[in-house]
Design a protein around this motif. Structure first.
Motif, short mmCIF file in Angstrom:
data_model
loop_
_atom_site.label_atom_id
_atom_site.label_comp_id
_atom_site.label_asym_id
_atom_site.label_seq_id
_atom_site.Cartn_x
_atom_site.Cartn_y
_atom_site.Cartn_z
N UNK A 13 0.93 -1.22 0.05
CA UNK A 13 -0.05 0.04 0.02
C UNK A 13 0.77 1.08 0.02
N UNK A 14 2.01 1.14 0.73
CA UNK A 14 2.74 2.41 0.90
C UNK A 14 3.65 2.50 -0.41
N UNK A 15 3.86 1.60 -1.01
CA UNK A 15 4.75 1.64 -2.46
C UNK A 15 3.63 2.32 -3.49
N UNK A 16 2.47 1.78 -3.30
CA UNK A 16 1.52 2.26 -4.29
C UNK A 16 0.95 3.61 -4.17
N UNK A 17 1.14 4.02 -2.98
CA UNK A 17 0.70 5.45 -2.72
C UNK A 17 1.90 6.52 -3.10
N UNK A 18 3.12 6.00 -2.79
CA UNK A 18 3.99 6.61 -3.20
C UNK A 18 4.29 7.03 -4.81
N UNK A 19 3.93 5.82 -5.52
CA UNK A 19 3.70 5.84 -6.93
C UNK A 19 2.55 6.74 -7.49
N UNK A 20 1.66 6.90 -6.58
CA UNK A 20 0.62 7.48 -7.02
C UNK A 20 1.20 9.17 -6.84
N UNK A 21 1.65 9.48 -5.72
CA UNK A 21 2.30 10.66 -5.52
C UNK A 21 3.17 10.95 -6.54
N UNK A 22 3.83 10.46 -6.97
CA UNK A 22 5.02 10.68 -7.98
C UNK A 22 4.22 10.99 -9.18
#
Length: 108
Positions: A13-22
């Motif tokens: 979930x954290x990785x997906x959130x970071x990717x969305x932020x990017x």
């Protein structure tokens, strides 16, 4: 369930959130950090309110993306935050959107 399964799930979930932020950060003008949340917004105002013995800040943001791992929809029309804690607001450098060469219409 095993604790490792939950840890793996949270990491994903954290990785997906970071990717969305990017992917979305270039669409916003401001980064706003409060003690509870991290926001991206295109408009933000801060008003200090003085009380008899203290003060607090009122933040109003529009066109907002909220860094929250468990939100189903992180895009919000407007957000209002009242806080006694520190607030950090940074203006992002605007980057011109550029299509990759293979998608360019001018044949370069």
């Amino acid at each position: 369930m095993d604790d490792e399964v939950f840890d793996d799930y949270d990491r994903e979930l954290e990785l997906a959130l970071y990717r969305e932020y990017r992917d979305v950060v270039s669409q916003f003008q401001y980064v706003i950090e409060t003690e509870r949340r991290f926001y991206l917004a295109n408009d933000v105002s801060v008003v200090r309110h003085d009380t008899e013995h203290d003060f607090y800040f009122e933040l109003t943001m529009t066109d907002v993306w909220v860094w929250d791992i468990y939100r189903a929809d992180r895009f919000v029309k407007s957000v209002r935050v009242l806080t006694f804690k520190d607030v950090n607001i940074e203006e992002l450098t605007r980057r011109d959107f550029q299509l990759p060469d293979e998608l360019s219409l001018d044949g370069k």
